[in-house]
Design an enzyme around this catalytic site. Structure first.
Site, PDB file in Angstrom:
ATOM      1  N   GLY A  57     -12.706  22.976 -24.082  1.00 44.07           N
ATOM      2  CA  GLY A  57     -13.297  22.437 -22.864  1.00 44.07           C
ATOM      3  C   GLY A  57     -13.092  23.319 -21.664  1.00 44.07           C
ATOM      4  O   GLY A  57     -13.628  23.039 -20.590  1.00 44.07           O
ATOM      5  N   HIS A  58     -12.293  24.416 -21.825  1.00 41.64           N
ATOM      6  CA  HIS A  58     -12.030  25.337 -20.721  1.00 41.64           C
ATOM      7  C   HIS A  58     -12.751  26.673 -20.931  1.00 41.64           C
ATOM      8  O   HIS A  58     -12.449  27.651 -20.246  1.00 41.64           O
ATOM      9  CB  HIS A  58     -10.535  25.593 -20.580  1.00 41.64           C
ATOM     10  CG  HIS A  58      -9.726  24.358 -20.400  1.00 41.64           C
ATOM     11  ND1 HIS A  58      -9.987  23.440 -19.421  1.00 41.64           N
ATOM     12  CD2 HIS A  58      -8.655  23.875 -21.092  1.00 41.64           C
ATOM     13  CE1 HIS A  58      -9.120  22.444 -19.494  1.00 41.64           C
ATOM     14  NE2 HIS A  58      -8.301  22.684 -20.506  1.00 41.64           N
ATOM     15  N   HIS A 221      -7.886  19.207 -16.185  1.00 41.36           N
ATOM     16  CA  HIS A 221      -8.175  18.130 -17.128  1.00 41.36           C
ATOM     17  C   HIS A 221      -8.657  16.886 -16.394  1.00 41.36           C
ATOM     18  O   HIS A 221      -8.697  15.801 -16.963  1.00 41.36           O
ATOM     19  CB  HIS A 221      -6.928  17.770 -17.941  1.00 41.36           C
ATOM     20  CG  HIS A 221      -6.298  18.942 -18.612  1.00 41.36           C
ATOM     21  ND1 HIS A 221      -5.163  19.561 -18.123  1.00 41.36           N
ATOM     22  CD2 HIS A 221      -6.649  19.631 -19.722  1.00 41.36           C
ATOM     23  CE1 HIS A 221      -4.843  20.567 -18.905  1.00 41.36           C
ATOM     24  NE2 HIS A 221      -5.723  20.638 -19.890  1.00 41.36           N
ATOM     25  N   CYS A 410      -0.557   6.083 -27.745  1.00 46.12           N
ATOM     26  CA  CYS A 410       0.722   6.446 -28.376  1.00 46.12           C
ATOM     27  C   CYS A 410       0.844   5.845 -29.770  1.00 46.12           C
ATOM     28  O   CYS A 410       1.205   6.527 -30.724  1.00 46.12           O
ATOM     29  CB  CYS A 410       1.888   5.987 -27.498  1.00 46.12           C
ATOM     30  SG  CYS A 410       3.513   6.309 -28.204  1.00 46.12           S
ATOM     31  N   GLY A 492      10.763  20.573 -23.711  1.00 48.41           N
ATOM     32  CA  GLY A 492      10.093  19.578 -22.892  1.00 48.41           C
ATOM     33  C   GLY A 492      10.691  19.454 -21.508  1.00 48.41           C
ATOM     34  O   GLY A 492      10.149  18.736 -20.664  1.00 48.41           O
ATOM     35  N   ASP A 563       8.968   2.858 -21.488  1.00 53.05           N
ATOM     36  CA  ASP A 563       8.230   4.027 -21.928  1.00 53.05           C
ATOM     37  C   ASP A 563       7.798   3.874 -23.383  1.00 53.05           C
ATOM     38  O   ASP A 563       8.586   3.477 -24.251  1.00 53.05           O
ATOM     39  CB  ASP A 563       9.102   5.275 -21.789  1.00 53.05           C
ATOM     40  CG  ASP A 563       8.417   6.518 -22.304  1.00 53.05           C
ATOM     41  OD1 ASP A 563       7.396   6.908 -21.717  1.00 53.05           O
ATOM     42  OD2 ASP A 563       8.904   7.089 -23.294  1.00 53.05           O
TER      43      ASP A 563
END
Length: 632
Positions: A57-58, A221, A410, A492, A563
């Site tokens: 998409g880029h 995005h 998720c 992360g 979460d």
């Protein structure tokens, strides 16, 4: 659903890559991977390979920049989704020189990209491939206040890619190239603005802008920017962009002092006409020069897009002063990459695909490390399938938790892993091999951030399990799991309290490490207690401010539930522990009634206490023996 000139949403990235190689001499697709390489193959001996990539998409980023003097290989993911680590690893393997002169990987700063490329780097280093990563974070509009997230990566990464390719052609060493790019990225800033949103193939418009407004500082995005402003002239829009870029009150300000010199990229985010692009370039150059900033190079075009978004990005690289002026020679160095401004053109051919044999990760499973007996294999299988069943049963709940601060998938995402686990023959005799298989399933079937998080977890766990010299089996498994979560924290950039999987899994593992047991029932009791710790940790995330990932950009008033990722950990942890408890818990022996003592026996009762103590010691020894390979 928005209209697009495609055949099917699932095929659009692959068909775009096929069209690219059909129309540009020298580019090839690597087997069934979404990897573009030059037909000459790997980097020449004495030269460092340069690899970059990101979601689809880029386009033309990054596949259109493969060529001599720029990228050796580019790897692509699904639309707006990070490429899986296996594809990145295939690109690294295919690109490196036969003498292993090194591979430099350039990554734009998004969590999914950092994790998937990080996992690939760790896998490559296991194969003794010399590889280093440089992360580009050039956004001048918006940054998280937390150092773990930082500024987003945008079109300024193209300066780094071009410089890296030129340095490689000069024969620079890997360490020297990393040093140059780390210095160069400090002198890059990017700001974006858009008149419209975009839509993912097969989906609806991602967000709506009214006809009389534009958004300043949005991401590639469709992530929200700094603010929405009433629609105005091109001149005023460029002025707003430059003012934001150089705003000294902003945490991500990029100063452009009077008298400095810059190279400028005017990047089309996808939907602006050529007329609008040259108007934007004209305004950017005029306004920079009005600030006494000299524009010595300018590149205009579709370089890093966001599908059909009608917007632009301005990226500047400061090239003034002696320590920076020589960078111009890197930008000016020749390249055959087809989509770099002023490319070379040749006769068109439709080339055959190159074979990806030997590069695909699924060809590299080996039975290694400690082995398990029949009972241990049974326990491992029960645990894995029980975890999968628990995730499947709670998919809707996890989706609902994820909808407030993510894309609401998720549960569905992890359920793909649960389905895949049931369809693969796990090498249960060798836990290390099983971990590598689980890692492969996570990256190939799940993908995205979740796939990378668990992929890193399983890959690091496999290495730690194999290399550990801990004799106690439970502590060995716990240690390996702890190393796995620490690797997730490393790539992360997550820490306890950041509202992630770490908040559920890390305290559970620390509980197990601090409560070593020997008998099977004691071990099961501690596993159940650790499950409760994981559940408590997941619940506590409801009151935490997200500091990493997409949720860190969401208003904290909207993040009120536990979460989803941490809750998923609590779910699968409880699932596998409950299954093991049901299968392996041993019945507690009933206490034998004490016999009536004769008077004479009672008088000797005190002397028998030492014998009883000796018997108890023998029983402990039996329990300790039974704990070796606890479920074997």
């Amino acid at each position: 659903m928005s209209k697009k000139f495609i055949n099917h949403p699932d095929d659009c990235v692959d068909e775009a890559l096929e069209g690219l190689v059909m129309t540009h001499l020298g580019l090839r697709i690597l087997g069934e991977q979404r990897v573009i390489v030059h037909e000459s193959g790997r980097a020449a001996n004495g030269k460092v390979a340069v690899v970059a990539g990101g979601g689809g998409g880029h386009e033309p980023f990054a596949a259109g920049f493969v060529g001599q003097g720029l990228l050796t290989a580019a790897v692509c993911g699904r639309v707006f989704s990070s490429p899986p680590a296996g594809a990145v690893l295939a690109a690294i393997r295919a690109a490196r020189s036969s003498e292993n002169d090194g591979v430099l990987v350039i990554v734009i700063n998004y969590t999914g990209d950092r994790l998937n490329f990080g996992l690939a780097l760790e896998r490559a280093r296991m194969e003794n491939i010399r590889v280093e990563m440089v992360i580009c974070d050039d956004d001048c509009a918006l940054s998280s206040s937390f150092k773990a997230v930082g500024r987003r990566g945008l079109a300024g990464s193209l300066f780094l890619m071009k410089a890296a390719g030129a340095l490689s052609e000069r024969g620079e060493k890997l360490e020297s190239m990393v040093h140059v790019l780390e210095e160069m990225k400090k002198s890059i800033g990017t700001i974006g603005a858009s008149l419209t949103s975009c839509s993912v193939p097969g989906g609806e418009t991602m967000f709506r802008l009214e006809d009389d407004e534009f958004e300043l500082g949005l991401g590639i995005h469709g992530e929200a920017g700094v603010k929405r402003i009433k629609m105005t002239t091109a001149s005023n829009i460029i002025e707003e962009m430059l003012n934001r870029m150089t705003d000294s009150d902003s945490s991500c300000s990029f100063p452009l002092p009077s008298g400095c010199s810059v190279a400028l990229i005017v990047n089309n985010l996808g939907g602006l006409s050529i007329m609008e692009m040259f108007i934007a370039a004209r305004e950017a150059i005029k306004q920079l020069e009005s600030r006494e900033v000299k524009v010595v190079r300018c590149y205009v075009g579709h370089l890093m897009t966001s599908l059909e978004m009608r917007g632009i990005q301005l990226s500047v690289l400061r090239v003034d002063e002696d320590e920076r002026s020589w960078w111009l020679s890197l930008l000016d160095a020749p390249t055959s990459a087809p989509m770099w401004p002023h490319p070379l053109y040749h006769d068109r051919i439709t080339p055959e695909k190159l074979s990806d044999d030997g590069y695909r990760w699924d060809h590299h499973f080996e039975n290694r490390g400690p082995s398990l007996g029949d009972r241990g294999q049974k326990a491992l299988k029960i645990a894995i399938h029980a975890a999968a069943n628990a995730l499947e049963s709670n998919a809707d709940r996890l989706n609902e938790l994820d909808s407030g601060c993510g894309d609401g998938d998720c549960g569905s995402t992890l359920n793909r892993w649960a389905d895949a686990v049931r369809q693969i023959d796990l090498e249960l005799e060798y836990p290390c091999t099983v971990f590598h298989q689980l890692c492969y399933l996570m990256e190939s079937k799940v993908g995205g951030t979740s796939g990378a998080v668990y992929g890193i977890f399983f890959a690091a766990m496999a290495n730690a399990f194999e290399e550990s010299d801990i004799d106690d089996d439970l502590l060995r498994w716990t240690h390996a799991s702890k190393v796995g979560i620490e690797a997730v924290m490393k790539y992360g950039k997550a820490e306890p309290g950041d509202r992630t999987v770490v908040d559920a899994l890390l305290p559970a593992l620390e509980h197990l490490q601090s409560h070593p047991k020997t008998s099977i029932n004691e071990i099961l009791d501690e596993l159940l207690a650790a499950s409760a710790v994981a559940e408590e940790g997941a619940e506590k995330t409801a009151g935490m401010r997200a500091r990493v990932g997409r949720a860190s950009y969401v208003n904290e008033d909207l993040v009120t539930k536990p979460d989803a990722g941490a809750t998923a950990v609590a779910i699968w942890f409880r699932g596998f522990v409950s299954a093991l408890d049901l299968e392996f818990r041993e019945p507690e022996p009933e206490p034998e009634p004490e016999p009536e003592l004769e008077p004479e026996t009672r008088s000797r009762s005190s002397s028998s206490s030492s014998s009883s103590s000796s018997s108890s010691s023998d029983e402990d020894s039996l329990c300790a023996c039974a704990s070796v390979h606890h479920f074997d």
